[in-house]
Design a protein around this motif. Structure first.
Motif, PDB file in Angstrom:
ATOM      1  N   SER A  80       0.830  -1.211   0.000  1.00  0.00           N
ATOM      2  CA  SER A  80       0.000   0.000   0.000  1.00  0.00           C
ATOM      3  C   SER A  80       0.856   1.249   0.000  1.00  0.00           C
TER       4      SER A  80
ATOM      5  N   ALA B 257       2.183   1.831  -3.463  1.00  0.00           N
ATOM      6  CA  ALA B 257       1.125   2.327  -4.342  1.00  0.00           C
ATOM      7  C   ALA B 257       0.840   3.800  -4.047  1.00  0.00           C
ATOM      8  N   ASP B 258       0.807   4.172  -2.766  1.00  0.00           N
ATOM      9  CA  ASP B 258       0.577   5.568  -2.395  1.00  0.00           C
ATOM     10  C   ASP B 258       1.695   6.471  -2.875  1.00  0.00           C
ATOM     11  N   ALA B 259       2.911   5.949  -2.892  1.00  0.00           N
ATOM     12  CA  ALA B 259       4.065   6.732  -3.336  1.00  0.00           C
ATOM     13  C   ALA B 259       4.157   6.797  -4.853  1.00  0.00           C
ATOM     14  N   GLY B 260       3.314   6.055  -5.543  1.00  0.00           N
ATOM     15  CA  GLY B 260       3.317   6.069  -6.998  1.00  0.00           C
ATOM     16  C   GLY B 260       4.365   5.170  -7.622  1.00  0.00           C
ATOM     17  N   VAL B 261       4.920   4.277  -6.838  1.00  0.00           N
ATOM     18  CA  VAL B 261       5.941   3.354  -7.339  1.00  0.00           C
ATOM     19  C   VAL B 261       5.244   2.156  -7.952  1.00  0.00           C
ATOM     20  N   GLU B 262       5.616   1.847  -9.148  1.00  0.00           N
ATOM     21  CA  GLU B 262       5.015   0.704  -9.826  1.00  0.00           C
ATOM     22  C   GLU B 262       6.081  -0.336 -10.108  1.00  0.00           C
TER      23      GLU B 262
END
Length: 175
Positions: A10, A13-18
């Protein structure tokens, strides 16, 4: 995000790391390694290892060499005097690698410098001399020998011990 209590997935995902695949696995290994080292180096509190497997489906599996985490945590968090105190009684003895050393080598995941130090543990050099004049820096040697004593990878003898080729040649030569 991790500091606020979110799980690593989570938080990523919140940090925008994919991250996917091996990148994500490596990040998870690094995170787990860091947290284990912190737990093993705690000065207060308690922890225990749970041997059950009921939660295996709910918890992400992380492949880490198990014994390596103990050495890393100790090196990060234990003062050198703690390891030195554990070895003090053995300073005048001859350390020798045990059969457990070979069996546990993969689980220890020793680096090249640690392997060089461990190869000097042959039963013919007094521990005090090995620590003072052996390969590597003093803290690395102390921590490794403390760790090997803890895991049973090294034993100590009051007299020099024949190992390796000496043992083989002694078995071949008739009395």
């Amino acid at each position: 995000a991790l500091g606020s209590g979110l799980r690593i997935g989570s938080a990523l995902a919140d940090a925008g790391v994919e991250l996917v695949g091996e990148d994500l696995s490596q990040l998870l290994r690094d995170y787990t390694r860091d947290k284990l080292a912190r737990v093993l180096g705690m000065r207060e509190g308690r922890y225990a290892f749970y041997s059950g497997d009921e939660f295996t489906a709910e918890v992400a599996s992380v492949d880490l060499p198990p014994l390596a985490q103990i050495l890393e945590g100790a090196r990060r968090c234990f003062p050198l005097k703690v390891m030195a105190a554990s070895l003090r009684a053995n300073l005048g003895e001859y350390p020798v690698r045990s059969s457990e050393f070979g069996r546990d080598l993969q689980a220890m995941a020793l680096d090249t410098d640690d392997i060089k130090i461990a190869m000097q543990v042959n039963g013919r050099i007094v521990l005090k001399e090995l620590l003072a004049h052996g390969r590597g820096e003093l803290s690395a040697a102390y921590s490794l020998l403390w760790f090997l004593k803890l895991t049973g990878g090294v034993t100590f003898s009051a007299t020099p011990v024949a190992t390796g080729a000496d043992v083989l040649s002694a078995a071949v030569v008739p009395d």
